[in-house]
Design a protein around this motif. Structure first.
Motif, PDB file in Angstrom:
ATOM      1  N   ILE A  34       0.837  -1.205   0.000  1.00 62.29           N
ATOM      2  CA  ILE A  34       0.000   0.000   0.000  1.00 62.29           C
ATOM      3  C   ILE A  34       0.865   1.247   0.000  1.00 62.29           C
ATOM      4  CG2 ILE A  34      -1.574   1.373   1.430  1.00 62.29           C
ATOM      5  CD1 ILE A  34      -2.936  -1.288   2.197  1.00 62.29           C
ATOM      6  N   SER A  35       1.947   1.229   0.768  1.00 63.20           N
ATOM      7  CA  SER A  35       2.823   2.412   0.815  1.00 63.20           C
ATOM      8  C   SER A  35       3.557   2.607  -0.515  1.00 63.20           C
ATOM      9  CB  SER A  35       3.817   2.296   1.968  1.00 63.20           C
ATOM     10  OG  SER A  35       4.728   1.245   1.750  1.00 63.20           O
ATOM     11  N   ARG A  36       3.801   1.512  -1.260  1.00 66.93           N
ATOM     12  CA  ARG A  36       4.486   1.629  -2.557  1.00 66.93           C
ATOM     13  C   ARG A  36       3.531   2.040  -3.674  1.00 66.93           C
ATOM     14  NH1 ARG A  36       7.228  -4.006  -2.077  1.00 66.93           N
ATOM     15  NH2 ARG A  36       5.135  -4.464  -2.797  1.00 66.93           N
ATOM     16  N   ILE A  37       2.235   1.838  -3.504  1.00 63.34           N
ATOM     17  CA  ILE A  37       1.275   2.089  -4.579  1.00 63.34           C
ATOM     18  C   ILE A  37       1.313   3.541  -5.045  1.00 63.34           C
ATOM     19  CG2 ILE A  37      -1.219   2.279  -5.023  1.00 63.34           C
ATOM     20  CD1 ILE A  37      -1.554  -0.391  -3.673  1.00 63.34           C
ATOM     21  N   GLY A  38       1.535   4.455  -4.149  1.00 70.66           N
ATOM     22  CA  GLY A  38       1.567   5.869  -4.525  1.00 70.66           C
ATOM     23  C   GLY A  38       2.832   6.269  -5.269  1.00 70.66           C
ATOM     24  N   ASP A  39       3.820   5.435  -5.292  1.00 66.02           N
ATOM     25  CA  ASP A  39       5.104   5.752  -5.934  1.00 66.02           C
ATOM     26  C   ASP A  39       4.981   5.588  -7.451  1.00 66.02           C
ATOM     27  OD1 ASP A  39       7.792   6.363  -6.140  1.00 66.02           O
ATOM     28  OD2 ASP A  39       8.423   4.269  -5.871  1.00 66.02           O
ATOM     29  N   ASP A  40       5.451   6.574  -8.206  1.00 69.00           N
ATOM     30  CA  ASP A  40       5.335   6.549  -9.675  1.00 69.00           C
ATOM     31  C   ASP A  40       6.098   5.377 -10.280  1.00 69.00           C
ATOM     32  OD1 ASP A  40       3.714   8.738  -9.717  1.00 69.00           O
ATOM     33  OD2 ASP A  40       5.325  10.179 -10.114  1.00 69.00           O
ATOM     34  N   SER A  41       7.247   5.047  -9.738  1.00 71.94           N
ATOM     35  CA  SER A  41       8.024   3.948 -10.315  1.00 71.94           C
ATOM     36  C   SER A  41       7.298   2.609 -10.126  1.00 71.94           C
ATOM     37  CB  SER A  41       9.422   3.881  -9.696  1.00 71.94           C
ATOM     38  OG  SER A  41       9.334   3.620  -8.306  1.00 71.94           O
ATOM     39  N   GLN A  59       6.073   0.231 -13.200  1.00 72.32           N
ATOM     40  CA  GLN A  59       6.481  -1.175 -13.263  1.00 72.32           C
ATOM     41  C   GLN A  59       5.270  -2.101 -13.372  1.00 72.32           C
ATOM     42  OE1 GLN A  59       9.703  -2.110 -13.544  1.00 72.32           O
ATOM     43  NE2 GLN A  59       8.899  -4.147 -13.939  1.00 72.32           N
ATOM     44  N   GLU A  60       4.216  -1.805 -12.623  1.00 72.40           N
ATOM     45  CA  GLU A  60       3.001  -2.614 -12.691  1.00 72.40           C
ATOM     46  C   GLU A  60       2.357  -2.507 -14.072  1.00 72.40           C
ATOM     47  OE1 GLU A  60       1.450  -4.786 -10.314  1.00 72.40           O
ATOM     48  OE2 GLU A  60       3.496  -4.597  -9.552  1.00 72.40           O
ATOM     49  N   ALA A  61       2.354  -1.314 -14.641  1.00 69.80           N
ATOM     50  CA  ALA A  61       1.785  -1.121 -15.978  1.00 69.80           C
ATOM     51  C   ALA A  61       2.582  -1.914 -17.008  1.00 69.80           C
ATOM     52  CB  ALA A  61       1.768   0.360 -16.332  1.00 69.80           C
ATOM     53  N   ARG A  62       3.882  -1.953 -16.850  1.00 70.33           N
ATOM     54  CA  ARG A  62       4.724  -2.718 -17.779  1.00 70.33           C
ATOM     55  C   ARG A  62       4.492  -4.225 -17.606  1.00 70.33           C
ATOM     56  NH1 ARG A  62       9.724  -0.290 -19.854  1.00 70.33           N
ATOM     57  NH2 ARG A  62       9.628   1.938 -19.504  1.00 70.33           N
ATOM     58  N   ASP A  63       4.490  -4.676 -16.356  1.00 68.04           N
ATOM     59  CA  ASP A  63       4.389  -6.124 -16.086  1.00 68.04           C
ATOM     60  C   ASP A  63       2.996  -6.674 -16.367  1.00 68.04           C
ATOM     61  OD1 ASP A  63       7.024  -6.081 -15.297  1.00 68.04           O
ATOM     62  OD2 ASP A  63       6.581  -6.057 -13.142  1.00 68.04           O
ATOM     63  N   LYS A  64       1.977  -6.027 -15.868  1.00 63.74           N
ATOM     64  CA  LYS A  64       0.631  -6.588 -15.938  1.00 63.74           C
ATOM     65  C   LYS A  64      -0.147  -6.179 -17.180  1.00 63.74           C
ATOM     66  CE  LYS A  64       0.199  -7.326 -11.012  1.00 63.74           C
ATOM     67  NZ  LYS A  64      -0.501  -7.030  -9.775  1.00 63.74           N
ATOM     68  N   LEU A  65       0.114  -4.992 -17.669  1.00 63.42           N
ATOM     69  CA  LEU A  65      -0.658  -4.500 -18.813  1.00 63.42           C
ATOM     70  C   LEU A  65       0.131  -4.524 -20.119  1.00 63.42           C
ATOM     71  CD1 LEU A  65      -2.370  -1.466 -17.058  1.00 63.42           C
ATOM     72  CD2 LEU A  65      -3.303  -3.751 -17.419  1.00 63.42           C
TER      73      LEU A  65
END
Length: 97
Positions: free
Chosen positions: A66-73, A77-83
């Motif tokens: 949850i604390s990392r979710i607000g981080d742009d990086s 990374q999630e957009a690259r990996d999952k999408l």
């Protein structure tokens, strides 16, 4: 007559001894049962404590995420990996089948 009284006294003594021995045996059985019950409860307590520890660790992992979710990086990374998204200017490689 004297013999009848003696038999009664002996019988009363025997009865008292038998009752006392039965009482002691009963107390011993209760003690053993309670010991097994306590051991069983201690085992259950250890299992529950292990589950609590595991749940606390899992909760801490969620709090970290949850604390990392607000981080742009992290979002990138999630957009690259999952999408499968790429940045503008990146070269995308597609593996052939």
């Amino acid at each position: 007559m004297a013999q009848k009284r003696r038999r009664r006294k002996l019988n009363k003594k025997r009865i008292a001894i038998i009752v006392s021995v039965c009482g002691v045996l009963y107390l011993c059985v209760l003690f053993v049962q309670q010991s097994f019950l306590i051991a069983s409860i201690e085992s259950q307590k250890e299992n529950v404590q292990a589950q609590i520890d595991q749940t606390v660790e899992e909760g801490q992992g969620y709090l970290d995420e949850i604390s990392r979710i607000g981080d742009d990086s992290y979002i990138e990374q999630e957009a690259r990996d999952k999408l499968g998204m790429t940045k503008e200017g990146d070269i995308e490689f597609v593996a052939g089948e």
